[in-house]
Design a protein around this motif. Structure first.
Motif, PDB file in Angstrom:
ATOM      1  N   VAL A 111       6.288  56.892 -87.661  1.00 39.43           N
ATOM      2  CA  VAL A 111       5.786  57.991 -87.468  1.00 39.43           C
ATOM      3  C   VAL A 111       4.283  58.076 -86.859  1.00 39.43           C
ATOM      4  O   VAL A 111       3.880  56.697 -86.612  1.00 39.43           O
ATOM      5  CB  VAL A 111       5.422  58.753 -89.011  1.00 39.43           C
ATOM      6  N   LEU A 151      10.140  66.356 -87.549  1.00 43.72           N
ATOM      7  CA  LEU A 151      10.033  66.230 -89.098  1.00 43.72           C
ATOM      8  C   LEU A 151       8.369  65.955 -89.059  1.00 43.72           C
ATOM      9  O   LEU A 151       7.847  65.096 -88.821  1.00 43.72           O
ATOM     10  CB  LEU A 151      10.698  65.187 -89.501  1.00 43.72           C
ATOM     11  N   HIS A 158      12.719  60.145 -96.592  1.00 45.14           N
ATOM     12  CA  HIS A 158      12.385  60.145 -95.330  1.00 45.14           C
ATOM     13  C   HIS A 158      13.438  59.995 -94.290  1.00 45.14           C
ATOM     14  O   HIS A 158      13.362  60.736 -93.343  1.00 45.14           O
ATOM     15  CB  HIS A 158      11.490  58.967 -95.253  1.00 45.14           C
ATOM     16  N   ARG A 159      14.269  59.070 -94.369  1.00 47.62           N
ATOM     17  CA  ARG A 159      15.424  58.909 -93.421  1.00 47.62           C
ATOM     18  C   ARG A 159      16.284  60.108 -93.402  1.00 47.62           C
ATOM     19  O   ARG A 159      16.668  60.387 -92.542  1.00 47.62           O
ATOM     20  CB  ARG A 159      16.326  57.556 -93.902  1.00 47.62           C
ATOM     21  N   ARG A 218      11.357  64.312 -82.361  1.00 50.85           N
ATOM     22  CA  ARG A 218      12.628  64.155 -81.943  1.00 50.85           C
ATOM     23  C   ARG A 218      12.741  63.072 -80.796  1.00 50.85           C
ATOM     24  O   ARG A 218      11.747  63.089 -79.854  1.00 50.85           O
ATOM     25  CB  ARG A 218      13.293  65.270 -81.703  1.00 50.85           C
ATOM     26  N   TRP A 241      16.346  65.157 -86.482  1.00 52.66           N
ATOM     27  CA  TRP A 241      16.930  64.635 -85.041  1.00 52.66           C
ATOM     28  C   TRP A 241      18.123  65.367 -84.727  1.00 52.66           C
ATOM     29  O   TRP A 241      18.610  65.897 -83.691  1.00 52.66           O
ATOM     30  CB  TRP A 241      17.123  63.374 -85.072  1.00 52.66           C
ATOM     31  N   ARG A 248      14.616  62.861 -91.795  1.00 50.34           N
ATOM     32  CA  ARG A 248      14.539  62.678 -90.048  1.00 50.34           C
ATOM     33  C   ARG A 248      15.805  62.577 -89.602  1.00 50.34           C
ATOM     34  O   ARG A 248      15.985  63.181 -88.328  1.00 50.34           O
ATOM     35  CB  ARG A 248      13.943  61.209 -89.927  1.00 50.34           C
ATOM     36  N   SER A 295       7.461  62.810 -87.137  1.00 49.02           N
ATOM     37  CA  SER A 295       8.569  61.996 -86.642  1.00 49.02           C
ATOM     38  C   SER A 295       9.087  62.703 -85.552  1.00 49.02           C
ATOM     39  O   SER A 295       9.749  63.734 -85.949  1.00 49.02           O
ATOM     40  CB  SER A 295       9.716  61.463 -87.606  1.00 49.02           C
TER      41      SER A 295
END
Length: 132
Positions: free
Chosen positions: A116, A102, A88-89, A131, A96, A92, A129
């Motif tokens: 989210v 995302l 996930h990170r 930006r 970004w 993301r 998620s």
């Protein structure tokens, strides 16, 4: 709420609001990428393994944990199906850095590991998620 329009309840309908998309970890599930390409979206699919993709979908071998930024640079959205929490990170961060949203689903009871918005779709829950 960005592209989370209330009258859209399918993953494909929500994603089709974006002109250029990158699917992370396409695997053997190519139906969404194919449907988006048929709707006129520009779709690039990635995976850590070589994969066959439908006509109209570009494939690039890439790892979201150690990405090639040029693959994602022009995307309006990066999306993934059944994205595991440990990705996930990284996903993301790539989104970004590319100024993209995302959107992802998780597998089973996995919860998002990042902040989210969520939306119920026909197959479960879609997470967004946006930006910053």
């Amino acid at each position: 709420m960005g592209h989370f329009r209330r009258n859209q309840t399918t993953l494909t309908a929500i994603l089709a609001a974006y002109d250029r998309l990158v699917e992370v970890g396409i695997g053997r599930r190519t139906d969404v990428a194919a449907a988006l390409a048929e709707r006129g979206c520009t779709v690039t699919a990635t995976d850590i393994y070589d994969r066959d993709v439908p006509e109209g979908v570009r494939f690039v071998r890439d790892d979201i944990v150690d990405p090639e930024p040029s693959i994602y640079a022009d995307a309006g959205a990066i999306y993934a199906r059944n994205l595991p929490p440990e990705l996930h990170r990284p996903a993301r961060d790539v989104a970004w850095e590319s100024c993209a949203d995302l959107l992802f689903t998780t597998l089973g009871g996995d919860q998002p590991a990042i902040p989210v918005e969520q939306r119920t779709i026909e197959t479960g829950t879609l997470y967004l998620s946006q930006r910053p």
